[in-house]
Design an enzyme around this catalytic site. Structure first.
Site, PDB file in Angstrom:
ATOM      1  N   CYS A   1      73.172  86.477  22.311  1.00 62.39           N
ATOM      2  CA  CYS A   1      72.684  87.121  21.078  1.00 62.39           C
ATOM      3  C   CYS A   1      72.155  88.512  21.431  1.00 62.39           C
ATOM      4  O   CYS A   1      70.944  88.742  21.512  1.00 62.39           O
ATOM      5  CB  CYS A   1      71.613  86.267  20.419  1.00 62.39           C
ATOM      6  SG  CYS A   1      72.203  84.679  19.829  1.00 62.39           S
TER       7      CYS A   1
ATOM      8  N   CYS B   1      68.317  75.922  22.419  1.00 62.15           N
ATOM      9  CA  CYS B   1      68.708  77.186  21.775  1.00 62.15           C
ATOM     10  C   CYS B   1      68.288  77.175  20.316  1.00 62.15           C
ATOM     11  O   CYS B   1      68.614  76.245  19.567  1.00 62.15           O
ATOM     12  CB  CYS B   1      70.220  77.362  21.883  1.00 62.15           C
ATOM     13  SG  CYS B   1      70.875  78.740  20.918  1.00 62.15           S
TER      14      CYS B   1
ATOM     15  N   CYS C   1      87.595  87.648  10.636  1.00 59.19           N
ATOM     16  CA  CYS C   1      86.467  87.618  11.571  1.00 59.19           C
ATOM     17  C   CYS C   1      86.555  88.773  12.564  1.00 59.19           C
ATOM     18  O   CYS C   1      85.768  88.842  13.506  1.00 59.19           O
ATOM     19  CB  CYS C   1      86.414  86.279  12.309  1.00 59.19           C
ATOM     20  SG  CYS C   1      87.883  85.927  13.298  1.00 59.19           S
TER      21      CYS C   1
END
Length: 372
Positions: free
Chosen positions: A15, A84, A331
């Site tokens: 991330c 997570c 995407c």
């Protein structure tokens, strides 16, 4: 400091934008999308569809790493990721239970360097609508299937949300997530999910969006856009488990869904049967093969290709089909922009960003193309 200890301690960098304020993430993604699509002069830019910032992922992909303490589920660098924060608490607890259970059984993780061990990956998927989960063990061979099978009842007692458990055989020494062979260790073989009241089914090899809340918004928006011109014939290419097509189905509308993965098509057909839809057909075909053989002309085509996009040949075929409108869900906005260049004869009416992947540079986008 972010809300993720793995990121703050530099154990995980997946991330990469997690320490950006969410408004800044959306701004940067919007700027990237505008840069790519502005040359095509969209008539309308809609407000981005946002995501929860934690607990939004419904799928965990864990490398099974061997350590002196036993198997670790997470990254290949012996870092556990079972807590997570992208997974909700129920998934975190289930991953912890699975890791403990594997250690008790003495299951060895696959050592890439030594090419030893059996368990390569652990894949966990959760249904948002009912909380049930599917667990897949990706193994090098059939060697430890008996040990896993003998312990399954104990694992389900500890983690009762586990409803589907399978073994996948991936014998090749390469970074390939799964193989062709799937062996079920439970009687139940699929999870049921519901988006906007539409039943959708998840089987081991069927593609399913990883952010259910944003996926619901995406399917609902596509359905609303499609309905505006009241099409009689609609095609859903790269349809997966049928999410777009099923959302667009009406009593008198003909829907054809095309997807190369047979398991996904089986899921889509199950949904259509449950909804008692008579004019909906799903076929396991390559989109290009279908394109070469189909004779009818649709009013609307929905396409949801993989990251590589449609490609020049499929774009040329779409031009020949000459549908009034194309709804393109992507995407990868870079490959989308390349495809738009090939789809001559269509103009871009509207664009909406769907933040399917918070804290990363990735996002989904829906574009409406109209025949000029």
């Amino acid at each position: 400091m972010s809300f993720c200890s793995y990121y703050d301690t530099q154990q995980c960098h997946s991330c990469s934008w997690i320490d950006y304020h969410y408004a800044e993430q959306l701004k940067l993604k919007g700027e990237h999308l505008h840069t790519l699509l502005n040359p095509y002069k969209p008539e309308d830019w809609l407000k981005p569809a946002t995501s929860p910032l934690k607990g939004f992922r419904n799928k965990a992909k864990m490398v099974a790493t061997p350590t002196l303490e036993g198997i670790v589920l997470g990254l290949s660098e012996e870092v556990s990721l079972i807590e997570c924060p992208l997974y909700d608490i129920s998934m975190q607890k289930t991953l912890n239970t699975i890791q403990e259970w594997l250690r008790e059984l003495g299951i060895k993780g696959y050592d890439v360097r030594l090419r030893k061990g059996e368990l390569k990956y652990v894949l966990l998927t959760k249904s948002k609508s009912n909380g049930s989960m599917m667990l897949r063990f990706v193994l090098k061979s059939h060697g430890i299937i008996g040990r896993l099978e003998n312990g399954v009842d104990d694992l389900i007692k500890r983690a009762p949300d586990l409803k589907v458990i399978t073994v996948n055989i991936q014998p090749v020494h390469m970074a390939i997530l799964e193989g062709d062979e799937e062996i079920f260790l439970t009687e139940q073989r699929r999870l049921e999910e519901r988006f906007n009241g539409i039943p959708l089914y998840i089987r081991p090899k069927s593609f399913f969006q990883t952010n259910p809340e944003v996926a619901e918004k995406l399917y609902r928006t596509a359905s609303e856009w499609a309905d505006e011109s009241k099409p009689k014939i609609l095609w859903d290419l790269f349809c997966g488990v049928g999410g777009f097509g099923l959302h667009c189905a009406t009593g008198d509308r003909s829907i054809v869904g095309i997807e190369i993965e047979p398991e996904a098509i089986e899921c889509a057909r199950d949904s259509a049967t449950q909804l008692e839809l008579k004019n909906v057909r799903f076929e396991s075909l390559d989109a290009a093969s279908f394109g070469a053989s189909s004779g009818e002309k649709p009013d609307v085509i929905i396409v949801n290709p993989p990251r590589r996009g449609l490609g020049e040949q499929l774009c040329k075929w779409l031009i020949r089909v000459n549908a009034d409108r194309i709804l393109y869900s992507s995407c990868n906005a870079t490959s989308l922009a390349k495809d738009l260049e090939s789809l001559s004869g269509y103009s871009v009416r509207r664009v909406q960003l769907f933040d399917m992947f918070p804290h990363t540079t990735h996002y989904e986008v829906l574009v409406e193309l109209v025949l000029v």
